[in-house]
Design an enzyme around this catalytic site. Structure first.
Site, PDB file in Angstrom:
ATOM      1  N   LYS A 126       0.708  -1.218   0.098  1.00  0.00           N
ATOM      2  CA  LYS A 126       0.097  -0.167   0.149  1.00  0.00           C
ATOM      3  C   LYS A 126       0.900   1.346   0.179  1.00  0.00           C
ATOM      4  CE  LYS A 126      -4.215  -2.128   1.515  1.00  0.00           C
ATOM      5  NZ  LYS A 126      -3.625  -3.297   1.809  1.00  0.00           N
TER       6      LYS A 126
HETATM    7  C1  LIG Z   1      -4.465  -4.717   0.963  1.00  0.00           C
HETATM    8  C2  LIG Z   1      -3.617  -5.724   0.808  1.00  0.00           C
HETATM    9  C3  LIG Z   1      -3.753  -6.817  -0.062  1.00  0.00           C
HETATM   10  C4  LIG Z   1      -5.054  -6.857  -0.983  1.00  0.00           C
HETATM   11  O1  LIG Z   1      -4.890  -5.783  -1.739  1.00  0.00           O
HETATM   12  P1  LIG Z   1      -6.279  -5.322  -2.474  1.00  0.00           P
HETATM   13  O2  LIG Z   1      -5.982  -3.972  -3.327  1.00  0.00           O
HETATM   14  O3  LIG Z   1      -7.411  -4.989  -1.578  1.00  0.00           O
HETATM   15  O4  LIG Z   1      -6.901  -6.551  -3.295  1.00  0.00           O
HETATM   16  C5  LIG Z   1      -3.007  -7.974  -0.033  1.00  0.00           C
HETATM   17  N1  LIG Z   1      -1.955  -8.107   0.655  1.00  0.00           N
HETATM   18  C6  LIG Z   1      -1.681  -7.131   1.677  1.00  0.00           C
HETATM   19  C7  LIG Z   1      -0.478  -7.339   2.420  1.00  0.00           C
HETATM   20  C8  LIG Z   1      -2.395  -5.951   1.758  1.00  0.00           C
HETATM   21  O5  LIG Z   1      -1.967  -4.869   2.879  1.00  0.00           O
END
Ligand SMILES: *Cc1c(COP(=O)(O)O)cnc(C)c1O
Length: 475
Positions: free
Chosen positions: A117
């Site tokens: 993120k």
């Molecule tokens: C947010 C997140 C996901 C999922 O990503 P999306 O964009 O919601 O599909 C997968 N792995 C980690 C470690 C995350 O923080």
């Protein structure tokens, strides 16, 4: 480039108009009016930009195709300020490494909070600061987190002018590492609020504040949730960077496997593919919360109740519905906004599911868009983490393990399969120890963070209390 809503609102909007917004006024999600395409010559040019000038310049090139209301020199400066080796750990920013025959890992989790993120949120922080200064406005971001999103938002917004972050989390329920990450921030514009309750209590407080329109307007309350178009756009860039690292020539194709929750990450892959990036398959990997796997296998999209949403060892994928999914379905339905609205605005609210098998072009379209899917369980996760550690000496986190498990089921001869690494194992140490009997490595900058002083206030799950707190700190 103009943006439209998946539910039909056509009010012309540019990038900066939607940057600070969440949903479109009609409840839909914003998408560009068309996907700019990248021809062979442009793809070669972008390859050389990434190889010779680096990720920040590649990001500028891709973003420029979608942003026409920030002067080029400013946008370039924002990209350069965001994607540095200092913040992301390596000059490649998203280095690719070989896991085993045919399978590669693209590292997206070497940013400040060790999860993918950061890739988008770090840019968002700089874009927000830029745009708020330009408008002479302020924004108070109010959110609820059980881990990754909240810390990524705080590390992106810390020290940014014009922005404050009020982040609620359930008291005592995050891991000690996650608590230390968030609560050790001493920046004046970051407020950690530990709520006596569970995550849903936090979310209910945030909703109640946002539904008070007078309060919301007066205190300029905003969010940074995963439906924000700018976040999705920032993620498109690393699909290009992954492709350029795995191939030598534009005639080659690659596939991606993406550990998925809200469909934000893999939706960026869809956008990259629509732009002409030579992607063979986009494989959606879910955990026990398999809303998306079910959809790609059956055409039925059925949101889950909270009682039906499992708490798993890949918690950032524990979703009851996939909040970005509407974007993809809009494309799948040939951009028919009325139909999209009837499914998302109407059927989901009324009966909790819709069935696209009834839509004649569904199966052809899903195939045309290159999607596949698979799911993984706690036992699969443990076995995959143990296996990659014992056979390849590589420790992977629980979400990435879901990706590797599913990737192995979909790898095709001659097509590199790139698994997106979405977090580092240190964030989920308990499961790593369960799988391998070993503590994962901790990056140097995180050694001893649990002992740092903490800045957090504790509050009961009381809407009035949080409103007073926000009002008292917006001076
Ligand atoms: C947010 C997140 C996901 C999922 O990503 P999306 O964009 O919601 O599909 C997968 N792995 C980690 C470690 C995350 O923080």
């Amino acid at each position: 480039m103009l943006y439209l809503s998946t539910r039909g609102d056509q009010t012309p909007k540019h990038f900066c108009d939607i940057l600070l917004e969440g949903l479109a006024p009609d409840g839909g999600l914003y998408l560009p009016a068309h996907y700019p395409t990248v021809d062979d010559a442009t793809l070669s040019r972008l390859r050389s930009v990434y190889q010779n000038q680096g990720y920040a310049e590649l990001a500028f090139e891709v973003l420029s195709l979608y942003i026409d209301d920030i002067p080029a020199a400013d946008l370039k400066a924002l990209c350069r300020k965001t994607y540095t080796a200092e913040v992301f750990g390596t000059p490649e920013i998203v280095p690719l490494r070989s896991l085993e025959d045919g399978i590669w890992l693209e590292a997206l989790s070497n940013g400040p909070t060790l999860a993918f993120k950061d890739m988008a949120m770090q840019l968002l922080g700089n874009l927000f600061e830029y745009e708020l200064a330009r408008r002479g406005e302020e924004l108070n971001i109010l959110g609820a987190t059980s881990g990754d999103t909240g810390s990524a938002a705080e590390y992106a917004m810390r020290g940014k002018k014009g922005v404050r972050v009020f982040m609620t989390s359930p008291a005592g329920r995050m891991s000690p590492f996650q608590q230390a990450q968030m609560f050790s921030l001493m920046d004046d514009n970051i407020f950690n609020i530990a709520v006596d309750g569970v995550f849903d209590d936090c979310q209910d407080m945030v909703k109640a504040v946002s539904n008070d329109l007078d309060f919301k307007r007066k205190y300029r309350i905003g969010t940074v949730n995963s439906i924000n178009w700018a976040r999705l756009l920032a993620q498109v860039v690393y699909y290009f960077a992954g492709y350029f690292q795995a191939t030598q020539d534009n005639s080659e194709k690659v596939s991606f496997t993406v550990p998925s929750g809200n469909f934000g990450n893999v939706c960026a892959g869809h956008v990259a593919r629509m732009m002409g990036l030579p992607v063979a398959r986009l494989v959606v990997a879910t955990n026990e919360n398999d809303v998306l796997d079910e959809f790609f296998k059956t055409g039925v999209y059925r949101v889950r109740s909270s009682a039906d949403t499992h708490e798993t060892s890949s918690p950032s994928m524990d979703i009851s519905k996939a909040s970005n999914f509407e974007r993809f379905v809009f494309d799948l339905l040939g951009r028919d906004a009325a139909l999209t609205k009837s499914y998302f605005g109407d059927a989901l609210g009324r009966v909790g599911f819709f069935d696209l098998e009834a839509h004649p072009t569904f199966s052809q379209a899903a195939r045309r868009y290159g999607f596949d899917s698979g799911k993984s369980t706690h036992a699969d996760r443990l076995a995959t983490i143990k296996d990659t550690w014992e056979h390849h000496g590589m420790m992977i986190d629980t979400h990435t393990a879901d990706g590797v498990k599913v990737a192995r089921e979909h790898v095709q001869a001659g097509v590199p399969m790139i698994v997106l690494e979405t977090a580092l194992p240190i964030k989920f140490a308990e499961t790593i120890v369960e799988a391998t009997g070993r503590e994962p490595d901790r990056p140097a900058k995180f050694i001893g963070i649990e002992a740092l002083p903490k800045r957090v206030v504790t509050m009961s799950a009381d809407v009035q209390a949080i409103k007073s707190f926000i009002a008292g700190h917006c001076v």
